[in-house]
Design an enzyme around this catalytic site. Structure first.
Site, mmCIF file in Angstrom:
data_model
loop_
_atom_site.group_PDB
_atom_site.id
_atom_site.type_symbol
_atom_site.label_atom_id
_atom_site.label_comp_id
_atom_site.label_asym_id
_atom_site.label_seq_id
_atom_site.Cartn_x
_atom_site.Cartn_y
_atom_site.Cartn_z
ATOM 1 N N ARG A 235 0.858 -1.184 0.000
ATOM 2 C CA ARG A 235 0.000 0.000 0.000
ATOM 3 C C ARG A 235 0.896 1.237 0.000
ATOM 4 O O ARG A 235 1.989 1.217 0.584
ATOM 5 C CB ARG A 235 -0.881 0.042 1.254
ATOM 6 C CG ARG A 235 -2.063 -0.915 1.226
ATOM 7 C CD ARG A 235 -3.153 -0.466 0.242
ATOM 8 N NE ARG A 235 -4.316 -1.327 0.248
ATOM 9 C CZ ARG A 235 -4.518 -2.347 -0.606
ATOM 10 N NH1 ARG A 235 -3.614 -2.636 -1.520
ATOM 11 N NH2 ARG A 235 -5.609 -3.059 -0.545
ATOM 12 N N GLU A 264 -4.367 7.560 -4.875
ATOM 13 C CA GLU A 264 -4.585 6.966 -6.202
ATOM 14 C C GLU A 264 -5.914 7.454 -6.752
ATOM 15 O O GLU A 264 -6.869 7.560 -5.987
ATOM 16 C CB GLU A 264 -4.591 5.436 -6.101
ATOM 17 C CG GLU A 264 -3.251 4.901 -5.609
ATOM 18 C CD GLU A 264 -3.272 3.391 -5.336
ATOM 19 O OE1 GLU A 264 -4.278 2.734 -5.653
ATOM 20 O OE2 GLU A 264 -2.291 2.878 -4.802
ATOM 21 N N HIS A 283 -1.751 0.574 -9.972
ATOM 22 C CA HIS A 283 -2.303 -0.420 -9.034
ATOM 23 C C HIS A 283 -2.936 -1.605 -9.787
ATOM 24 O O HIS A 283 -4.157 -1.818 -9.730
ATOM 25 C CB HIS A 283 -3.336 0.245 -8.104
ATOM 26 C CG HIS A 283 -3.569 -0.548 -6.845
ATOM 27 N ND1 HIS A 283 -3.869 0.037 -5.646
ATOM 28 C CD2 HIS A 283 -3.562 -1.879 -6.611
ATOM 29 C CE1 HIS A 283 -4.039 -0.898 -4.720
ATOM 30 N NE2 HIS A 283 -3.861 -2.071 -5.292
HETATM 31 C C1 8YV Z 1 -7.284 -4.754 -5.616
HETATM 32 C C2 8YV Z 1 -5.430 -4.926 -3.950
HETATM 33 O O1 8YV Z 1 -7.515 -4.952 -6.941
HETATM 34 O O2 8YV Z 1 -6.319 -6.965 -3.232
HETATM 35 C C3 8YV Z 1 -5.810 -5.891 -2.902
HETATM 36 O O3 8YV Z 1 -5.608 -5.587 -1.722
HETATM 37 O O4 8YV Z 1 -4.765 -3.976 -3.683
HETATM 38 C C4 8YV Z 1 -5.882 -5.163 -5.340
HETATM 39 O O5 8YV Z 1 -5.786 -6.524 -5.601
HETATM 40 C C5 8YV Z 1 -7.557 -3.325 -5.339
HETATM 41 O O6 8YV Z 1 -7.348 -3.065 -3.998
HETATM 42 C C6 8YV Z 1 -8.986 -2.958 -5.690
HETATM 43 O O7 8YV Z 1 -9.848 -3.033 -4.583
#
Ligand code: 8YV
Length: 319
Positions: A235, A264, A283
């Site tokens: 993150r 983002e 992302h």
């Molecule tokens: C998601 C991600 O696609 O799974 C996670 O924690 O960061 C990604 O795989 C994104 O967060 C969309 O919600």
């Protein structure tokens, strides 16, 4: 009872959800639901399928009296106050496992891309600036045989480590608890954070918590090797972006590859956009068709089970 879906998902999943309840899906393809609409639409919802951009905090949970479950289309759930939700008998689900290999693959891709300066090199060709050859033109840095320090050794970190082993890398990791399987199978060594920072590649795969927030800061970058490469697929909140930029520009580290940012999507005037040695992706860690299908299906399965009054497949519990 209503199911609210805050992002657009393919019709076939909506049809499946409609067998269980009335379904309302957000009508914008790219932008998240505005906060007030998100709250308004959730008031009479029993289940909400959310994204990381939806803040499920106390204010939201207090406003939604009928809510039984929040199902996050992600493995991470730092957008949700899970403890408060659970205290209020609201189940929280995420999408673990189905995205593990895909996300590890992206982390490994980012490592190769930054090590071998792929974006810069492709850009050179595209701009018509490839005019000859000299021995060190676009010379990067090897990955095979180098050391890698993995911050966070959950399933994604472990899947990433497996790829590192295939490249003959010396694997170190740092997490709260030891991961004996990874030590036995991959020869990974549990090290403290300072030692981890001495790796050739420092790779953050950890979930964001209060303890890990801004852990990659000026002090951490200062302690890395001058030719180190930093990768983040966890993150954006793990990183002090100003400190990362300063470290790259001062040559305190060589480069960075980021799939996640503090905010983002990226802002138009973000200084990373002018820095070739920092590769930013939008992302896309889990973004393959197969994996997105599997993540959405898991959300749908969880929603259906909750609507039937059954235990969902993948509830999140906080200790
Ligand atoms: C998601 C991600 O696609 O799974 C996670 O924690 O960061 C990604 O795989 C994104 O967060 C969309 O919600």
């Amino acid at each position: 009872m209503k199911i609210l879906v805050t992002r657009q998902i393919p019709e076939r999943f909506i049809d499946e959800l409609k067998e269980a309840a009335e379904v309302v899906m957000h009508d914008d393809t790219l932008q998240p639901m505005p906060r007030d609409k998100f709250i308004e639409e959730s008031r009479d919802a029993g289940v909400v399928i959310t994204m990381m951009s939806d803040k499920v905090d106390r204010e939201y949970l207090d406003a939604c009296e009928n809510l039984k479950a929040v199902i996050n289309l992600a493995v991470g759930f730092d957008n949700i106050d899970v403890r408060y939700a659970n205290e209020n008998n609201i189940t929280v689900c995420n999408t673990p496992d189905v995205l593990t290999e895909t996300t590890a693959e992206l982390a490994f891709t980012l490592m190769l891309v930054t090590a071998r300066r792929i974006v810069e090199a492709a850009e050179l060709v595209q701009k018509g600036e490839w005019q000859g050859w000299e021995p060190y033109m676009m010379a990067g840095k090897d990955v095979a045989g180098k050391s890698v320090g993995i911050f966070g050794m959950g399933s994604i970190g472990t899947a990433f480590a497996r790829r590192c082993k295939a490249f003959g890398m010396d694997i170190m990791y740092n997490t709260r608890s030891r991961h004996e399987d990874a030590e036995r199978e991959l020869g990974a060594r549990h090290v403290d954070f300072s030692e981890l920072l001495q790796s050739d590649y420092v790779v953050c795969t950890a979930p964001l918590t209060e303890e890990t927030k801004e852990i990659f800061n000026k002090d951490a970058f200062n302690r890395m090797k001058g030719d180190a490469i930093f990768i983040n697929i966890g993150r954006g909140g793990h990183v002090v972006e100003e400190d990362l930029l300063a470290a790259v520009q001062a040559g305190e580290i060589a480069a960075a590859g980021l799939d996640v940012l503090r905010q983002e999507p990226i802002q138009d005037d973000h200084p990373f956009l002018d820095e070739k040695r920092i590769v930013v992706l939008p992302h896309i860690g889990s973004a393959t068709v197969e994996t997105r299908d599997a993540m959405i299906q898991l959300c749908v399965d969880n929603a259906k089970q909750i609507m039937k009054g059954e235990e969902p497949k993948t509830p999140v519990k906080v200790k």
